[in-house]
Design an enzyme around this catalytic site. Structure first.
Site, PDB file in Angstrom:
ATOM      1  N   CYS A  51       0.836  -1.201   0.000  1.00 55.69           N
ATOM      2  CA  CYS A  51       0.000   0.000   0.000  1.00 55.69           C
ATOM      3  C   CYS A  51       0.877   1.260   0.000  1.00 55.69           C
ATOM      4  O   CYS A  51       1.504   1.546  -0.999  1.00 55.69           O
ATOM      5  CB  CYS A  51      -1.021  -0.029   1.128  1.00 55.69           C
ATOM      6  SG  CYS A  51      -2.456   0.975   0.711  1.00 55.69           S
ATOM      7  N   HIS A 111      -3.635  -5.006   0.113  1.00 57.20           N
ATOM      8  CA  HIS A 111      -3.055  -5.594   1.323  1.00 57.20           C
ATOM      9  C   HIS A 111      -3.232  -7.118   1.289  1.00 57.20           C
ATOM     10  O   HIS A 111      -4.249  -7.618   1.784  1.00 57.20           O
ATOM     11  CB  HIS A 111      -3.773  -5.075   2.572  1.00 57.20           C
ATOM     12  CG  HIS A 111      -3.566  -3.626   2.852  1.00 57.20           C
ATOM     13  ND1 HIS A 111      -2.699  -3.174   3.811  1.00 57.20           N
ATOM     14  CD2 HIS A 111      -4.118  -2.524   2.293  1.00 57.20           C
ATOM     15  CE1 HIS A 111      -2.729  -1.856   3.845  1.00 57.20           C
ATOM     16  NE2 HIS A 111      -3.586  -1.434   2.935  1.00 57.20           N
ATOM     17  N   GLU A 168      -1.930  -9.234   3.113  1.00 56.63           N
ATOM     18  CA  GLU A 168      -1.838  -9.811   4.464  1.00 56.63           C
ATOM     19  C   GLU A 168      -3.213 -10.104   5.065  1.00 56.63           C
ATOM     20  O   GLU A 168      -3.351 -10.996   5.898  1.00 56.63           O
ATOM     21  CB  GLU A 168      -1.036  -8.899   5.404  1.00 56.63           C
ATOM     22  CG  GLU A 168      -1.675  -7.566   5.787  1.00 56.63           C
ATOM     23  CD  GLU A 168      -1.434  -6.447   4.785  1.00 56.63           C
ATOM     24  OE1 GLU A 168      -1.096  -6.738   3.620  1.00 56.63           O
ATOM     25  OE2 GLU A 168      -1.600  -5.264   5.166  1.00 56.63           O
TER      26      GLU A 168
HETATM   27  N1  GLN Z   1      -1.864   6.727   2.634  1.00 52.35           N
HETATM   28  C1  GLN Z   1      -1.989   5.967   1.431  1.00 52.35           C
HETATM   29  C2  GLN Z   1      -3.315   6.178   0.735  1.00 52.35           C
HETATM   30  O1  GLN Z   1      -4.256   6.613   1.332  1.00 52.35           O
HETATM   31  C3  GLN Z   1      -1.726   4.485   1.681  1.00 52.35           C
HETATM   32  C4  GLN Z   1      -2.712   3.854   2.615  1.00 52.35           C
HETATM   33  C5  GLN Z   1      -2.230   2.548   3.203  1.00 52.35           C
HETATM   34  O2  GLN Z   1      -1.037   2.257   3.232  1.00 52.35           O
HETATM   35  N2  GLN Z   1      -3.145   1.753   3.700  1.00 52.35           N
HETATM   36  O3  GLN Z   1      -3.429   5.922  -0.428  1.00 52.35           O
END
Ligand code: GLN
Length: 539
Positions: A382, A508, A510
């Site tokens: 992410c 994600h 995970e």
């Molecule tokens: N801050 C980033 C976004 O909003 C990544 C979010 C995250 O890592 N869950 O796109």
């Protein structure tokens, strides 16, 4: 079969692992062939934990249907291999909101709206919502907080009422703590007695007590607790600190927790739960001796629970690769060009963590530049993937001020930018791109090879995305966009094909990694780290 309801409450102190006990119970019932689900009721006023800082409540878990949920739902999924949804996590905030919405609609027909019966009825309706689908033999409901908290009283009152209504289809399991006083070299049962008294004062008689303890509780002491608490002696079970949370279901089964529970709802247990695949995992877990050292670069390194699902996915992947996970937390605010070599040199693989905001971001770029140049297996998740893109833009494409508009709204090179549909959103709660989305992977890419297929579905939680205006420049310079959403063409995965393993995912992976069905991407990453470790040039 009529749906049976199991309530899990906790007493004495928090953090005893109600989630693990609930998950272990679900794991055992599922292994006996029952359809099971688990839900968590959290007594705080936030509508969901999505707006909570990790310092408050650890990781925010995301369900397939895009609910930002308590991290215990992650345990439920990891232990049962069953997907949860927004119906599996209800907060006081949600309950109150529903009640107030009903009041405004006039549903209460002029009545005075009160905690009892209106709030408790709403809680009861939610407790039974999953059971009423007819899909489940057992619904396990974990009540967050500790008995005695003002916040959890309406929930416990609802449990008291449900116990009467459900008659034999209901079991109350109470988890308490038996401390060991080192100076006196003694285990103490008094806090448990008090905690059960408190529960009884609220009108709830527990059927089963699970005692968390660091030391074996002698049979005599358990009998004494049974006597004081009106619980049958065989239903006083101890849960001694285990080497791993994954040992707990077997430990509980050894003390017949599943059988005792079934008998409480008038089911005569037949045979044994099929724990063969689970035990195979445990055998691997206990036999692994060779370590694989993974560095996790993030800003919440002092918080055990902030990256819970990543830790567990890594642990599962290391176990399936017959290795011991040696996880080193690296504070992203403390990685500098001067110390990066020192911080990275003995690692076999590096994860760049998800996150929000500017704090610690520059350290992630420094770590990434080092990993890219030294061809260390690297996994960006992410924000970690977005950092991979920014670092590459700055140091390979030469766009020195490249950034995400999250960190620098006026950057001349917005290689990561706010998604179109996010631009008009001002409310923070539940408004990100959330939940499972399709992703098509490029045939022949490392990521497709890891999954063994080209169509996957993984969970998201973000507002920003790869800016497709730059796609060609990245591709030409060697960073390939190897996964995209088939409908919107949002870039979901980037990789450097000429590297050992350098992959970033906007999603994600995970969240979907479980004991019996570990994430293919984590398996592949850890395997690459082990290969790298075994082939490192000797110093
Ligand atoms: N801050 C980033 C976004 O909003 C990544 C979010 C995250 O890592 N869950 O796109």
């Amino acid at each position: 079969m009529e749906t049976k309801y199991i309530f899990v409450t906790g007493g004495v102190v928090s953090s005893l692992g109600k989630g693990i006990i609930s998950s272990s119970l679900a794991c055992l019932l599922k292994a006996r062939g029952y359809n099971v689900t688990i839900q968590k009721f959290d007594p705080y006023i936030n509508i969901d934990p999505g707006t909570l800082n990790p310092y408050e409540h650890g990781e925010c878990y995301v369900t397939v249907d895009g609910h930002e949920a308590d991290l215990d739902l992650g345990h439920y999924e990891r232990f049962t291999n069953i997907q949860t949804t927004r119906a599996n996590n209800v907060t006081s905030g949600r309950i109150f909101q529903n009640v107030i919405d009903k009041e405004r609609r006039g549903d209460y027909l002029g009545k005075t709206v009160q905690i009892i019966p209106h709030v408790t009825d709403e809680i009861k309706r939610n407790v039974k919502a999953l059971g009423n689908t007819g899909n489940f033999d057992f619904v396990i409901t974990e009540i967050g907080g500790t008995v005695g908290d003002i916040e959890s009283q309406p929930f416990l009152e609802a449990v008291r009422q449900l116990r009467w209504e459900l008659e034999d289809n209901c079991v109350c399991v109470h988890l308490t703590y038996v401390p060991y006083i080192h100076a006196a070299k003694e285990l103490k049962t008094k806090p448990t007695q008090h905690s059960v008294k408190q529960l009884q004062q609220l009108g709830i008689q527990p059927d089963i007590l699970v005692l968390r303890t660091e030391h074996d509780i002698p049979a005599g002491m358990r009998k004494k607790i049974a006597q004081f608490c009106n619980v049958s002696p065989d239903a006083v079970i101890q849960s001694v600190d285990a080497p791993s949370i994954y040992d707990v279901p077997v430990m509980m089964h050894e003390q017949h927790l599943d059988e005792i529970l079934l008998r409480k709802v008038n089911i005569e247990p037949k045979g044994q739960p099929n724990m063969t695949p689970w035990k195979e995992f445990l055998t691997k877990m206990h036999s692994a001796t060779a370590p694989v050292k993974i560095g996790l670069v993030g800003k919440y390194v002092e918080l055990q629970d902030a990256y819970k699902s990543i830790n567990e996915a890594l642990f599962q992947a290391a176990t399936y690769n017959d290795h011991l996970l040696d996880l080193k937390y690296i504070h992203s605010e403390r990685v500098t060009p001067e110390n990066v070599e020192e911080q990275m040199k003995d690692l076999d693989g590096v994860i760049i963590a998800p996150g929000f905001g500017q704090r610690g971001i520059e350290g992630k770029f420094v770590a990434l530049e080092w990993c890219r140049k030294h061809d260390i297996p690297t996994f960006g998740i992410c924000l970690g993937m977005q950092c991979m893109v920014i670092e590459f833009a700055r140091n390979v494409l030469g766009l020195k001020e490249a950034n995400s508009t999250e960190m620098a709204p006026n950057t001349p090179d917005n290689v990561i930018d706010l998604m179109e549909e996010q631009k008009s959103i001002s409310n923070m709660g539940g408004t990100m791109r959330l939940g499972a989305y399709d992703c098509s992977l490029k045939p022949g890419s490392k990521v497709a090879e890891a999954y063994g297929k080209t169509e996957v579905k993984e969970r998201h939680r973000h507002r920003f995305e790869f800016n497709n205006d730059y796609r060609e420049r990245f591709e030409q310079a060697g960073m390939k966009c190897v996964g995209e959403n088939p409908a919107t063409h949002l870039v979901e995965v980037v990789e450097l094909p000429d590297h050992r393993w350098f992959i970033g995912t906007q999603y994600h992976p995970e969240y979907s990694s479980t004991v019996l069905s570990p994430s293919p991407l984590f398996l592949s990453f850890v395997k690459a780290a082990i290969d790298y470790k075994n082939n490192k040039p000797k110093e």
